[in-house]
Write a protein that holds these residues in place. Structure first.
Motif, PDB file in Angstrom:
ATOM      1  N   VAL A 287       0.860  -1.185   0.000  1.00  0.00           N
ATOM      2  CA  VAL A 287       0.000   0.000   0.000  1.00  0.00           C
ATOM      3  C   VAL A 287       0.894   1.232   0.000  1.00  0.00           C
ATOM      4  CG1 VAL A 287      -2.001  -1.045   1.145  1.00  0.00           C
ATOM      5  CG2 VAL A 287      -0.197  -0.041   2.524  1.00  0.00           C
ATOM      6  N   CYS A 288       0.320   2.356  -0.411  1.00  0.00           N
ATOM      7  CA  CYS A 288       1.095   3.593  -0.444  1.00  0.00           C
ATOM      8  C   CYS A 288       0.195   4.776  -0.114  1.00  0.00           C
ATOM      9  CB  CYS A 288       1.754   3.783  -1.803  1.00  0.00           C
ATOM     10  SG  CYS A 288       0.592   4.010  -3.157  1.00  0.00           S
ATOM     11  N   ARG A 289       0.843   5.883   0.217  1.00  0.00           N
ATOM     12  CA  ARG A 289       0.124   7.123   0.471  1.00  0.00           C
ATOM     13  C   ARG A 289      -0.447   7.620  -0.860  1.00  0.00           C
ATOM     14  NH1 ARG A 289       3.299   9.800   4.234  1.00  0.00           N
ATOM     15  NH2 ARG A 289       1.762   9.310   5.805  1.00  0.00           N
ATOM     16  N   ARG A 290      -1.611   8.196  -0.825  1.00  0.00           N
ATOM     17  CA  ARG A 290      -2.220   8.749  -2.036  1.00  0.00           C
ATOM     18  C   ARG A 290      -1.406   9.940  -2.523  1.00  0.00           C
ATOM     19  NH1 ARG A 290      -7.672   7.052  -2.702  1.00  0.00           N
ATOM     20  NH2 ARG A 290      -8.179   5.542  -1.095  1.00  0.00           N
ATOM     21  N   ARG A 291      -1.499  10.222  -3.820  1.00  0.00           N
ATOM     22  CA  ARG A 291      -0.731  11.337  -4.382  1.00  0.00           C
ATOM     23  C   ARG A 291      -1.037  12.637  -3.658  1.00  0.00           C
ATOM     24  NH1 ARG A 291      -3.093   9.574  -9.177  1.00  0.00           N
ATOM     25  NH2 ARG A 291      -2.170   7.564  -9.559  1.00  0.00           N
ATOM     26  N   ARG A 292      -2.331  12.867  -3.430  1.00  0.00           N
ATOM     27  CA  ARG A 292      -2.738  14.028  -2.638  1.00  0.00           C
ATOM     28  C   ARG A 292      -3.261  13.508  -1.311  1.00  0.00           C
ATOM     29  NH1 ARG A 292      -6.809  17.672  -5.777  1.00  0.00           N
ATOM     30  NH2 ARG A 292      -7.970  15.762  -5.540  1.00  0.00           N
ATOM     31  N   LYS A 293      -2.609  13.913  -0.236  1.00  0.00           N
ATOM     32  CA  LYS A 293      -3.011  13.443   1.087  1.00  0.00           C
ATOM     33  C   LYS A 293      -4.444  13.909   1.354  1.00  0.00           C
ATOM     34  CE  LYS A 293      -1.515  13.474   5.875  1.00  0.00           C
ATOM     35  NZ  LYS A 293      -0.504  13.934   6.808  1.00  0.00           N
ATOM     36  N   ARG A 294      -5.329  12.947   1.638  1.00  0.00           N
ATOM     37  CA  ARG A 294      -6.721  13.257   1.912  1.00  0.00           C
ATOM     38  C   ARG A 294      -7.140  12.643   3.229  1.00  0.00           C
ATOM     39  NH1 ARG A 294      -9.715  11.934  -3.765  1.00  0.00           N
ATOM     40  NH2 ARG A 294      -8.710  13.558  -4.983  1.00  0.00           N
ATOM     41  N   MET A 295      -7.939  13.403   3.944  1.00  0.00           N
ATOM     42  CA  MET A 295      -8.519  12.906   5.182  1.00  0.00           C
ATOM     43  C   MET A 295      -9.979  12.555   4.904  1.00  0.00           C
ATOM     44  SD  MET A 295      -6.159  12.973   7.313  1.00  0.00           S
ATOM     45  CE  MET A 295      -4.538  13.640   7.377  1.00  0.00           C
ATOM     46  N   TRP A 296     -10.423  11.424   5.412  1.00  0.00           N
ATOM     47  CA  TRP A 296     -11.787  10.955   5.229  1.00  0.00           C
ATOM     48  C   TRP A 296     -12.482  10.942   6.588  1.00  0.00           C
ATOM     49  CZ3 TRP A 296     -13.427   9.044   0.352  1.00  0.00           C
ATOM     50  CH2 TRP A 296     -12.432   9.014  -0.611  1.00  0.00           C
ATOM     51  N   VAL A 297     -13.715  11.368   6.625  1.00  0.00           N
ATOM     52  CA  VAL A 297     -14.524  11.275   7.837  1.00  0.00           C
ATOM     53  C   VAL A 297     -15.442  10.076   7.647  1.00  0.00           C
ATOM     54  CG1 VAL A 297     -16.222  12.407   9.319  1.00  0.00           C
ATOM     55  CG2 VAL A 297     -14.437  13.762   8.211  1.00  0.00           C
ATOM     56  N   VAL A 298     -15.345   9.094   8.538  1.00  0.00           N
ATOM     57  CA  VAL A 298     -16.136   7.871   8.428  1.00  0.00           C
ATOM     58  C   VAL A 298     -16.800   7.573   9.765  1.00  0.00           C
ATOM     59  CG1 VAL A 298     -14.662   6.888   6.618  1.00  0.00           C
ATOM     60  CG2 VAL A 298     -14.195   6.355   9.008  1.00  0.00           C
ATOM     61  N   ASN A 299     -17.894   6.852   9.711  1.00  0.00           N
ATOM     62  CA  ASN A 299     -18.551   6.372  10.914  1.00  0.00           C
ATOM     63  C   ASN A 299     -17.638   5.332  11.560  1.00  0.00           C
ATOM     64  OD1 ASN A 299     -20.310   4.704  12.627  1.00  0.00           O
ATOM     65  ND2 ASN A 299     -21.951   5.935  11.737  1.00  0.00           N
ATOM     66  N   ILE A 300     -17.604   5.276  12.889  1.00  0.00           N
ATOM     67  CA  ILE A 300     -16.711   4.312  13.533  1.00  0.00           C
ATOM     68  C   ILE A 300     -17.109   2.870  13.226  1.00  0.00           C
ATOM     69  CG2 ILE A 300     -15.950   5.850  15.379  1.00  0.00           C
ATOM     70  CD1 ILE A 300     -17.826   4.259  17.256  1.00  0.00           C
ATOM     71  N   ARG A 301     -18.332   2.651  12.752  1.00  0.00           N
ATOM     72  CA  ARG A 301     -18.724   1.292  12.351  1.00  0.00           C
ATOM     73  C   ARG A 301     -17.929   0.817  11.134  1.00  0.00           C
ATOM     74  NH1 ARG A 301     -24.974   2.585  12.698  1.00  0.00           N
ATOM     75  NH2 ARG A 301     -25.147   2.733  14.954  1.00  0.00           N
ATOM     76  N   SER A 302     -17.324   1.753  10.411  1.00  0.00           N
ATOM     77  CA  SER A 302     -16.502   1.402   9.246  1.00  0.00           C
ATOM     78  C   SER A 302     -15.136   0.880   9.647  1.00  0.00           C
ATOM     79  CB  SER A 302     -16.319   2.624   8.350  1.00  0.00           C
ATOM     80  OG  SER A 302     -17.552   3.076   7.881  1.00  0.00           O
ATOM     81  N   ILE A 303     -14.751   1.058  10.914  1.00  0.00           N
ATOM     82  CA  ILE A 303     -13.453   0.587  11.392  1.00  0.00           C
ATOM     83  C   ILE A 303     -13.580  -0.896  11.731  1.00  0.00           C
ATOM     84  CG2 ILE A 303     -11.633   0.894  13.110  1.00  0.00           C
ATOM     85  CD1 ILE A 303     -12.070   3.309  11.234  1.00  0.00           C
ATOM     86  N   LEU A 304     -12.803  -1.726  11.045  1.00  0.00           N
ATOM     87  CA  LEU A 304     -12.929  -3.174  11.166  1.00  0.00           C
ATOM     88  C   LEU A 304     -11.913  -3.810  12.106  1.00  0.00           C
ATOM     89  CD1 LEU A 304     -13.480  -3.869   7.372  1.00  0.00           C
ATOM     90  CD2 LEU A 304     -15.216  -3.586   9.151  1.00  0.00           C
ATOM     91  N   GLY A 305     -10.949  -3.051  12.582  1.00  0.00           N
ATOM     92  CA  GLY A 305      -9.924  -3.580  13.464  1.00  0.00           C
ATOM     93  C   GLY A 305      -8.574  -2.981  13.134  1.00  0.00           C
ATOM     94  N   MET A 306      -7.563  -3.415  13.872  1.00  0.00           N
ATOM     95  CA  MET A 306      -6.215  -2.898  13.663  1.00  0.00           C
ATOM     96  C   MET A 306      -5.592  -3.495  12.410  1.00  0.00           C
ATOM     97  SD  MET A 306      -4.554  -2.702  17.434  1.00  0.00           S
ATOM     98  CE  MET A 306      -3.413  -1.399  17.046  1.00  0.00           C
ATOM     99  N   ALA A 307      -4.837  -2.664  11.711  1.00  0.00           N
ATOM    100  CA  ALA A 307      -4.051  -3.124  10.566  1.00  0.00           C
ATOM    101  C   ALA A 307      -2.589  -3.130  11.001  1.00  0.00           C
ATOM    102  CB  ALA A 307      -4.249  -2.192   9.380  1.00  0.00           C
ATOM    103  N   HIS A 308      -1.829  -4.061  10.483  1.00  0.00           N
ATOM    104  CA  HIS A 308      -0.422  -4.183  10.853  1.00  0.00           C
ATOM    105  C   HIS A 308       0.423  -3.919   9.610  1.00  0.00           C
ATOM    106  CE1 HIS A 308      -1.535  -5.786  14.751  1.00  0.00           C
ATOM    107  NE2 HIS A 308      -2.494  -6.411  14.093  1.00  0.00           N
ATOM    108  N   LEU A 309       1.023  -2.730   9.570  1.00  0.00           N
ATOM    109  CA  LEU A 309       1.821  -2.307   8.424  1.00  0.00           C
ATOM    110  C   LEU A 309       3.246  -2.044   8.874  1.00  0.00           C
ATOM    111  CD1 LEU A 309      -0.578   0.429   6.959  1.00  0.00           C
ATOM    112  CD2 LEU A 309      -0.591  -2.003   6.490  1.00  0.00           C
TER     113      LEU A 309
END
Length: 146
Positions: free
Chosen positions: A101-123
């Motif tokens: 995975v990589c950072r997007r060309r233009r750094k963007r912040m997204w506002v999401v409902n916490i129900r969209s968070i599925l757990g920790m990612a390990h990068l």
């Protein structure tokens, strides 16, 4: 503003038992007299075939956790995340079998409902703005991305 989100995750092949992922985001203050915390998480996004085995999930860094009340008095629990994007159309690298995975060309912040968070990612970062996803961290993650 909040500093911790607890996400219950079913244990592999034992859906009646849960493990709790404590996802931390301290903003600018330090976490327990150490570094600031902005944990990596899995975010549910629109299902799309362009992301391969990611299957509608992308990793992102939590920037803020907060609750907002609308004019009707309803509370909305939200999260600001910096979503990353899948490299190589979400196909694992043939030499090591991990996803990139990589950072997007233009750094963007997204506002999401916490129900969209599925757990920790390990990068783990391989170079500035590029990470490998550790899909071998546990059996549940291995099963989801294999």
């Amino acid at each position: 503003m909040f500093t911790c989100l607890q996400v219950p995750i079913p244990i592999f092949q034992r859906p009646e038992v849960y493990e709790v992922h404590n996802i931390r985001c301290t903003g600018n203050p330090a976490f327990r007299k150490g570094k600031i915390r902005k944990d990596w998480v899995w975010v549910s996004v629109a299902s799309s075939e362009e992301w391969g085995v990611f299957r509608g999930r992308l990793p992102g860094r939590v920037e803020a956790l907060f609750k907002l009340r609308d004019s009707g008095g309803r509370a909305h629990r939200l999260c600001i995340v910096e979503l990353l994007e899948a490299k190589d159309r979400g196909i694992a690298d043939s030499s090591h079998g991990l996803l990139k995975v990589c950072r997007r060309r233009r750094k963007r912040m997204w506002v999401v409902n916490i129900r969209s968070i599925l757990g920790m990612a390990h990068l783990f970062e391989v170079e500035t703005g590029n990470w490998l996803v550790n899909t071998r961290i546990d059996l549940r993650t291995w099963d989801e991305f294999s």
